[in-house]
Design a protein around this motif. Sequence first.
Motif, PDB file in Angstrom:
ATOM      1  N   SER A   1      41.580  -8.620  23.811  1.00 11.94           N
ATOM      2  CA  SER A   1      41.883  -9.444  24.684  1.00 11.94           C
ATOM      3  C   SER A   1      43.481  -8.964  24.753  1.00 11.94           C
ATOM      4  O   SER A   1      44.229  -8.158  23.593  1.00 11.94           O
ATOM      5  N   LYS A   2      44.290  -9.632  25.529  1.00 12.54           N
ATOM      6  CA  LYS A   2      45.742  -9.102  25.518  1.00 12.54           C
ATOM      7  C   LYS A   2      46.426  -9.697  24.405  1.00 12.54           C
ATOM      8  O   LYS A   2      47.460  -8.800  23.873  1.00 12.54           O
ATOM      9  N   GLU A   3      46.202 -10.894  23.988  1.00  9.46           N
ATOM     10  CA  GLU A   3      46.563 -11.429  22.698  1.00  9.46           C
ATOM     11  C   GLU A   3      46.341 -10.641  21.339  1.00  9.46           C
ATOM     12  O   GLU A   3      47.285 -10.485  20.561  1.00  9.46           O
ATOM     13  N   HIS A   4      45.000 -10.077  21.453  1.00  4.04           N
ATOM     14  CA  HIS A   4      44.707  -9.481  20.146  1.00  4.04           C
ATOM     15  C   HIS A   4      45.653  -8.086  20.075  1.00  4.04           C
ATOM     16  O   HIS A   4      45.952  -7.601  19.176  1.00  4.04           O
ATOM     17  N   GLN A   5      45.673  -7.215  21.499  1.00  5.53           N
ATOM     18  CA  GLN A   5      46.481  -6.159  21.527  1.00  5.53           C
ATOM     19  C   GLN A   5      47.825  -6.384  21.117  1.00  5.53           C
ATOM     20  O   GLN A   5      48.356  -5.492  20.455  1.00  5.53           O
ATOM     21  N   GLN A   6      48.482  -7.492  21.329  1.00 10.20           N
ATOM     22  CA  GLN A   6      49.759  -7.891  21.124  1.00 10.20           C
ATOM     23  C   GLN A   6      49.985  -8.175  19.722  1.00 10.20           C
ATOM     24  O   GLN A   6      50.989  -7.510  19.212  1.00 10.20           O
ATOM     25  N   GLU A   7      49.051  -8.632  18.983  1.00  9.39           N
ATOM     26  CA  GLU A   7      49.371  -9.034  17.663  1.00  9.39           C
ATOM     27  C   GLU A   7      49.032  -7.496  16.804  1.00  9.39           C
ATOM     28  O   GLU A   7      49.689  -7.399  15.642  1.00  9.39           O
ATOM     29  N   MET A   8      48.178  -6.639  17.395  1.00  3.26           N
ATOM     30  CA  MET A   8      48.066  -5.469  16.607  1.00  3.26           C
ATOM     31  C   MET A   8      49.376  -4.651  16.662  1.00  3.26           C
ATOM     32  O   MET A   8      49.583  -4.106  15.766  1.00  3.26           O
ATOM     33  N   CYS A   9      50.129  -4.580  17.789  1.00  4.93           N
ATOM     34  CA  CYS A   9      51.372  -3.900  17.817  1.00  4.93           C
ATOM     35  C   CYS A   9      52.411  -4.650  16.914  1.00  4.93           C
ATOM     36  O   CYS A   9      52.934  -3.990  16.486  1.00  4.93           O
ATOM     37  N   ARG A  10      52.516  -5.999  16.883  1.00  3.65           N
ATOM     38  CA  ARG A  10      53.309  -6.694  16.036  1.00  3.65           C
ATOM     39  C   ARG A  10      52.915  -6.319  14.504  1.00  3.65           C
ATOM     40  O   ARG A  10      53.833  -6.030  13.765  1.00  3.65           O
ATOM     41  N   TYR A  11      51.682  -6.224  14.088  1.00  2.00           N
ATOM     42  CA  TYR A  11      51.248  -5.776  12.856  1.00  2.00           C
ATOM     43  C   TYR A  11      51.830  -4.277  12.468  1.00  2.00           C
ATOM     44  O   TYR A  11      52.305  -4.081  11.359  1.00  2.00           O
ATOM     45  N   LEU A  12      51.479  -3.526  13.598  1.00  2.00           N
ATOM     46  CA  LEU A  12      51.979  -2.037  13.291  1.00  2.00           C
ATOM     47  C   LEU A  12      53.569  -1.824  13.086  1.00  2.00           C
ATOM     48  O   LEU A  12      53.993  -1.115  12.112  1.00  2.00           O
ATOM     49  N   TYR A  13      54.182  -2.487  13.978  1.00  3.09           N
ATOM     50  CA  TYR A  13      55.618  -2.671  13.749  1.00  3.09           C
ATOM     51  C   TYR A  13      56.111  -3.114  12.591  1.00  3.09           C
ATOM     52  O   TYR A  13      57.207  -2.636  11.973  1.00  3.09           O
ATOM     53  N   ASN A  14      55.557  -4.386  12.166  1.00  3.35           N
ATOM     54  CA  ASN A  14      56.050  -5.063  10.892  1.00  3.35           C
ATOM     55  C   ASN A  14      55.932  -4.177   9.754  1.00  3.35           C
ATOM     56  O   ASN A  14      56.615  -4.150   8.727  1.00  3.35           O
ATOM     57  N   HIS A  15      54.975  -3.247   9.689  1.00  6.15           N
ATOM     58  CA  HIS A  15      54.565  -2.526   8.456  1.00  6.15           C
ATOM     59  C   HIS A  15      54.897  -0.737   8.666  1.00  6.15           C
ATOM     60  O   HIS A  15      54.668  -0.067   7.974  1.00  6.15           O
ATOM     61  N   GLN A  16      55.702  -0.815   9.689  1.00  6.89           N
ATOM     62  CA  GLN A  16      56.616   0.522   9.887  1.00  6.89           C
ATOM     63  C   GLN A  16      57.703   0.698   8.798  1.00  6.89           C
ATOM     64  O   GLN A  16      58.430  -0.081   8.652  1.00  6.89           O
ATOM     65  N   ASN A  17      57.487   1.921   7.844  1.00  4.47           N
ATOM     66  CA  ASN A  17      58.584   2.045   6.955  1.00  4.47           C
ATOM     67  C   ASN A  17      60.128   2.232   7.559  1.00  4.47           C
ATOM     68  O   ASN A  17      60.324   2.439   8.652  1.00  4.47           O
ATOM     69  N   GLN A  18      61.163   1.991   6.716  1.00  6.33           N
ATOM     70  CA  GLN A  18      62.531   2.055   6.961  1.00  6.33           C
ATOM     71  C   GLN A  18      62.905   3.451   7.789  1.00  6.33           C
ATOM     72  O   GLN A  18      63.881   3.503   8.532  1.00  6.33           O
ATOM     73  N   ASP A  19      62.048   4.562   7.443  1.00  7.16           N
ATOM     74  CA  ASP A  19      62.321   5.673   7.816  1.00  7.16           C
ATOM     75  C   ASP A  19      61.910   6.179   8.944  1.00  7.16           C
ATOM     76  O   ASP A  19      62.030   7.093   9.549  1.00  7.16           O
ATOM     77  N   GLY A  20      61.007   5.257   9.726  1.00  8.56           N
ATOM     78  CA  GLY A  20      60.270   5.384  10.722  1.00  8.56           C
ATOM     79  C   GLY A  20      58.986   5.859  10.859  1.00  8.56           C
ATOM     80  O   GLY A  20      58.141   5.696  11.765  1.00  8.56           O
ATOM     81  N   GLY A  21      58.484   6.127   9.614  1.00 12.47           N
ATOM     82  CA  GLY A  21      57.112   6.525   9.502  1.00 12.47           C
ATOM     83  C   GLY A  21      56.211   5.397   8.983  1.00 12.47           C
ATOM     84  O   GLY A  21      56.495   4.301   8.653  1.00 12.47           O
TER      85      GLY A  21
END
Length: 271
Positions: free
Chosen positions: A143-163
């Motif tokens: 769903s749109k909500e699931h995709q939104q939370e997946m993006c939030r999860y990936l952004y939240n676990h991006q390292n400070q150097d961008g990777g």
Amino acid sequence: MWKLKIAEGGSPWLRTLNNHVGRQVWEFDPKLGTSEELMEIEKVREEFREHRFEKKHSSDLLMRIQFAKENPRGTYLPQVKVKESEDVTEEAVTTTLRRGISYHSTIQAHDGHWPGDYGGPMFLLPGLVITLSITGALNAVLSKEHQQEMCRYLYNHQNQDGGWGLHIEGPSTMFGTALNYVTLRLLGEGADDGQGSMEKGRKWILDRGGATAITSWGKMWLSVLGAFEWSGNNPLPPEIWLCPYLLPFHPGFYLIIHYFYINFFVFLFLN
């Protein structure tokens, strides 16, 4: 608002022999939650985002908030602090034990078990999203909500150097960064989205030679997607599955080692 469903089905295609014991599924209900509860969720999200480089695990905060409402603790016991110069009294020990029992009773599911997040690996979600994308089922399954939370999860676990790393605590790797960058794009994120996060991720990849520097497993996924030529993959003869499992080059060898260490540490912990 999100709600964790425990040991429930909900799909005619989903069969079970144990009444879905152990199954945990997050379900989004737009009608669920008061304005105060929604504000509490947003506050927790924002606090985690601001401190995501200090404490990288979410501690299942949304689940704990939900369970705290379903399993009220009752009498609140104050936290006990004992200084080095003070004696540890029986009352202090009893209060601490009661606090611990009360807390763990709160985060227990209604069927008796303690749910937990399988958080950490950053290479599982890309495979799911790539597979759904190439089969044309991405928007049908997620769903749109699931995709939104997946993006939030990936952004939240991006390292400070961008990777992105192999897991949420790991340093950035080409395997983690390329696959998670591609995953975000497949989930609808643009090249400049994420308040600079996408640009940082792309720069990390380009500064290190591009996606061609990814490991063989990553090349396979990119080839499945059509973003990398199959000729760039090292061949993996299927006949090696016929070899004994104890040979180091057997695909199942690492699974044996993995389960050995898990059972070994569980044995030490329980004894």
